[in-house]
Design an enzyme around this catalytic site. Structure first.
Site, mmCIF file in Angstrom:
data_model
loop_
_atom_site.group_PDB
_atom_site.id
_atom_site.type_symbol
_atom_site.label_atom_id
_atom_site.label_comp_id
_atom_site.label_asym_id
_atom_site.label_seq_id
_atom_site.Cartn_x
_atom_site.Cartn_y
_atom_site.Cartn_z
ATOM 1 N N ARG A 127 -0.977 -8.942 13.245
ATOM 2 C CA ARG A 127 -1.453 -7.913 12.310
ATOM 3 C C ARG A 127 -2.295 -8.538 11.189
ATOM 4 N NH1 ARG A 127 3.985 -5.568 10.669
ATOM 5 N NH2 ARG A 127 2.871 -4.025 9.446
ATOM 6 N N ARG A 130 11.745 -7.325 5.536
ATOM 7 C CA ARG A 130 11.715 -5.879 5.291
ATOM 8 C C ARG A 130 12.726 -5.141 6.171
ATOM 9 N NH1 ARG A 130 6.176 -2.481 5.384
ATOM 10 N NH2 ARG A 130 6.020 -3.095 7.560
ATOM 11 N N ARG A 133 11.453 -3.008 11.701
ATOM 12 C CA ARG A 133 10.337 -2.462 12.494
ATOM 13 C C ARG A 133 9.979 -3.443 13.608
ATOM 14 N NH1 ARG A 133 5.593 -0.289 8.594
ATOM 15 N NH2 ARG A 133 4.385 -1.335 10.187
ATOM 16 N N LYS A 191 0.847 -1.209 0.000
ATOM 17 C CA LYS A 191 0.000 0.000 0.000
ATOM 18 C C LYS A 191 0.877 1.252 0.000
ATOM 19 C CE LYS A 191 -2.346 -0.913 3.784
ATOM 20 N NZ LYS A 191 -1.727 -2.190 4.162
HETATM 21 P P1 AMP Z 1 1.061 -0.011 9.105
HETATM 22 O O1 AMP Z 1 2.237 0.899 8.942
HETATM 23 O O2 AMP Z 1 -0.062 0.319 8.181
HETATM 24 O O3 AMP Z 1 1.452 -1.462 9.033
HETATM 25 O O4 AMP Z 1 0.487 0.246 10.588
HETATM 26 C C1 AMP Z 1 1.299 -0.011 11.707
HETATM 27 C C2 AMP Z 1 0.463 -0.029 12.964
HETATM 28 O O5 AMP Z 1 -0.128 1.257 13.190
HETATM 29 C C3 AMP Z 1 -0.703 -1.001 12.988
HETATM 30 O O6 AMP Z 1 -0.299 -2.326 13.317
HETATM 31 C C4 AMP Z 1 -1.578 -0.378 14.079
HETATM 32 O O7 AMP Z 1 -1.017 -0.631 15.357
HETATM 33 C C5 AMP Z 1 -1.410 1.110 13.802
HETATM 34 N N1 AMP Z 1 -2.414 1.620 12.838
HETATM 35 C C6 AMP Z 1 -2.206 1.909 11.531
HETATM 36 N N2 AMP Z 1 -3.328 2.359 10.951
HETATM 37 C C7 AMP Z 1 -4.282 2.345 11.904
HETATM 38 C C8 AMP Z 1 -5.674 2.687 11.915
HETATM 39 N N3 AMP Z 1 -6.335 3.104 10.829
HETATM 40 N N4 AMP Z 1 -6.338 2.551 13.093
HETATM 41 C C9 AMP Z 1 -5.720 2.129 14.196
HETATM 42 N N5 AMP Z 1 -4.422 1.773 14.252
HETATM 43 C C10 AMP Z 1 -3.692 1.879 13.120
#
Ligand code: AMP
Length: 193
Positions: free
Chosen positions: A173, A129, A162, A15
């Site tokens: 996740r 990653r 990360r 994404k």
């Molecule tokens: P990502 O970078 O998209 O993988 O997001 C990393 C982490 O951020 C996720 O595992 C959640 O802990 C938090 N997070 C990201 N987007 C959201 C969202 N829309 N609502 C709540 N938590 C989020």
């Protein structure tokens, strides 16, 4: 007319990469919910302190925090024509705010794109990653290795894993994605906007 593009897909589906490309093409800012949250943690704000343990465990942060962070980011001048949402909305409980502020607004067009990637591929991608500490560029130890191990090609910054890219957290996740985010696909399919 404002235009909002929503990218839906499991963690590691690309994404962020697609959002960056679309951002250049459409000249709209790419708003990564995860990246905005990680910035709060990096800057050690009070939100950052509250959400740090949640991100480390792969759990979603409370809706009022993510909504306030998105609203703050949208006030910047580059978002006057709209934005690309990468990682938000991410659960049915986040739709209320999204519908009221974006979907049901005059002079506003919303489009959602679904990126499909298998759980196995997500595991492969995320466990290899590496991310630049300074500029956020993404690498993969096999698919897209940096020229010098551990060093960013773009800015020379140090690459790190990360904390939520550890196998146990990736599994968490992924289960959050299937349980909470995947139901949004049907919601967007039903829209005629
Ligand atoms: P990502 O970078 O998209 O993988 O997001 C990393 C982490 O951020 C996720 O595992 C959640 O802990 C938090 N997070 C990201 N987007 C959201 C969202 N829309 N609502 C709540 N938590 C989020």
């Amino acid at each position: 007319m404002k235009f909002f593009l929503v990218l839906i897909g499991p963690p590691g589906s690309g994404k962020g990469t697609q959002a960056a490309k679309l951002s250049r093409w459409l000249r709209l800012p790419a708003l990564s919910a995860g990246e905005l949250l990680r910035q709060e943690i990096k800057s050690n704000t009070s939100w950052g302190q509250e959400i740090k343990p949640l991100l480390a465990k792969g759990e979603l942060v409370p809706n009022p925090i993510i909504e306030a962070i998105i609203a703050k980011r949208l006030q910047k001048e580059d978002a006057v024509r709209g934005a690309i949402f990468d990682g938000w909305p991410r659960a049915k409980t986040q739709l209320n705010y999204f519908v009221n502020n974006f979907l049901n607004r005059p002079q506003t067009k919303v489009l959602a794109i679904l990126i499909m990637v298998s759980d196995k591929e997500v595991m492969n991608r995320l466990s290899g990653r590496r991310v630049c500490l300074l500029c956020g560029a993404n690498y993969h130890i096999l698919y897209h290795p940096p020229q010098q191990p551990g060093i960013c090609d773009r800015c020379g910054g140090r690459l790190y894993i990360r904390p939520d890219d550890k196998p146990a957290v990736i599994k968490k996740r992924l289960s959050q994605y299937h349980e909470l985010t995947a139901p949004l696909i049907g919601f967007f399919r039903r829209q005629k906007n």
